[in-house]
Design a protein around this motif. Structure first.
Motif, PDB file in Angstrom:
ATOM      1  N   VAL A 279       1.067  -1.709  -0.151  1.00  0.00           N
ATOM      2  CA  VAL A 279      -0.158  -0.140   0.019  1.00  0.00           C
ATOM      3  C   VAL A 279       1.209   1.280  -0.034  1.00  0.00           C
ATOM      4  O   VAL A 279       0.627   2.271  -0.323  1.00  0.00           O
TER       5      VAL A 279
ATOM      6  N   GLU B 197       0.745   3.708  -3.308  1.00  0.00           N
ATOM      7  CA  GLU B 197      -0.094   4.930  -3.091  1.00  0.00           C
ATOM      8  C   GLU B 197      -0.207   5.610  -2.309  1.00  0.00           C
ATOM      9  O   GLU B 197      -0.550   6.687  -1.830  1.00  0.00           O
ATOM     10  N   HIS B 198       0.628   5.402  -0.811  1.00  0.00           N
ATOM     11  CA  HIS B 198       0.375   5.492   0.190  1.00  0.00           C
ATOM     12  C   HIS B 198       1.782   5.975   1.254  1.00  0.00           C
ATOM     13  O   HIS B 198       1.598   5.258   2.286  1.00  0.00           O
TER      14      HIS B 198
ATOM     15  N   GLY C  14      -0.933  -3.938   3.406  1.00  0.00           N
ATOM     16  CA  GLY C  14      -1.005  -3.145   5.092  1.00  0.00           C
ATOM     17  C   GLY C  14       0.174  -4.054   5.963  1.00  0.00           C
ATOM     18  O   GLY C  14       1.232  -5.006   5.358  1.00  0.00           O
TER      19      GLY C  14
ATOM     20  N   ASN D 226      -5.690  -4.507  -1.871  1.00  0.00           N
ATOM     21  CA  ASN D 226      -5.133  -3.584  -1.098  1.00  0.00           C
ATOM     22  C   ASN D 226      -6.083  -4.147  -0.214  1.00  0.00           C
ATOM     23  O   ASN D 226      -7.193  -4.054   0.459  1.00  0.00           O
TER      24      ASN D 226
ATOM     25  N   HIS E 127      -5.792   1.081   5.162  1.00  0.00           N
ATOM     26  CA  HIS E 127      -4.669   2.283   5.610  1.00  0.00           C
ATOM     27  C   HIS E 127      -4.610   3.513   4.571  1.00  0.00           C
ATOM     28  O   HIS E 127      -4.056   4.304   4.746  1.00  0.00           O
ATOM     29  N   THR E 128      -5.132   2.944   3.095  1.00  0.00           N
ATOM     30  CA  THR E 128      -5.770   3.827   2.354  1.00  0.00           C
ATOM     31  C   THR E 128      -6.742   5.440   2.333  1.00  0.00           C
ATOM     32  O   THR E 128      -6.506   5.880   1.425  1.00  0.00           O
TER      33      THR E 128
END
Length: 247
Positions: A139, A142-143, A184, A236, A241-242
């Motif tokens: 993740v 992207e995060h 995550g 995900n 998380h995101t």
């Protein structure tokens, strides 16, 4: 997935071990791989040396390892239905301290391992006119998180996310599905390796206020492997998380 043949890299510990156990107990034929032969054999014995599984140690960044895994799957089980590219390395390091050797390590193991093993398996999936490849990303692609600098491994994982989409486009017409699972924070030996004393201390990064378990990823892998209409996606498995944060 019963009697389907599944190759799993990085299968001796952590997420890969949980995925292997999940498929084996549900009747799939599993070829397990790890760089560490001692750990791999120990895990196989821990699984009670199942007849529907075998193992091969080898460096996944080398093209010949992927070819050997494919040859073993065909010799032992006569098909290659699923490839799970789980093997990888990951460790934080500030951007300005990253050396060329660091980049070489992550790109060789994470990206080239995924690339070459997929390249070895896809020709046989083309012959069968079916197949599923599941790549393991993160993740964090992207995060991003300040305080957890990991540019070197993340560039390789980001490339895996992109590779997934391109392969899905190239081989969709051949009924080969390619997807990515982006975990995550998962409870595994990785945390201790990178100096995190308590993985549960990271629970707040997830809206569910807990970290994930390896079985959470295994369930997702099994779902994607058996799905007939999902391809090119990054799933995900991260407890929110995101999506957002708890304040």
């Amino acid at each position: 997935m019963k009697n389907k043949t599944v190759i799993i890299t990085g299968a001796s510990t952590g997420i890969g071990k949980a995925i292997a156990k999940y498929f084996i107990t549900r009747g799939s034929n599993v070829v397990m791989n790890s760089y560490n032969e001692e750990n791999l054999k120990k895990t196989y014995i821990e699984f009670n040396s199942p007849s529907n599984a075998t193992y091969l140690a080898g460096d996944i960044s080398k093209q010949e390892t992927g070819k050997k895994l494919v040859a073993l799957a065909l010799e032992k089980f006569n098909s290659i239905d699923v490839l799970i590219n789980n093997a990888g390395v990951f460790s934080p390091k500030p951007f300005l301290e990253v050396k060329e050797d660091d980049l070489e390590l992550y790109w060789n193991v994470n990206l080239k391992g995924t690339f070459f093993t997929s390249q070895a398996a896809i020709p046989y999936m083309l012959q069968q006119e079916s197949g599923s490849i599941i790549n393991i990303g993160t993740v964090l692609v992207e995060h991003a998180i300040d305080g957890f600098p990991a540019t070197a491994p993340l560039t390789s994982k980001g490339a895996i996310h992109s590779l997934t989409r391109q392969l899905a486009a190239e081989f969709g017409k051949n009924n080969i599905k390619i997807n990515t699972i982006a975990p995550g924070i998962i409870r595994s030996p990785l945390q201790s390796k990178i100096g995190i004393e308590s993985a549960d201390s990271l629970a707040g990064l997830h809206l569910l206020n807990r970290i994930g378990e390896t079985n959470d990823i295994a369930e997702a892998a099994y779902y994607l492997a058996s799905s007939n209409f999902i391809t090119g996606e990054t799933i995900n498995v991260a407890g929110g998380h995101t999506i957002g944060h708890t304040i």
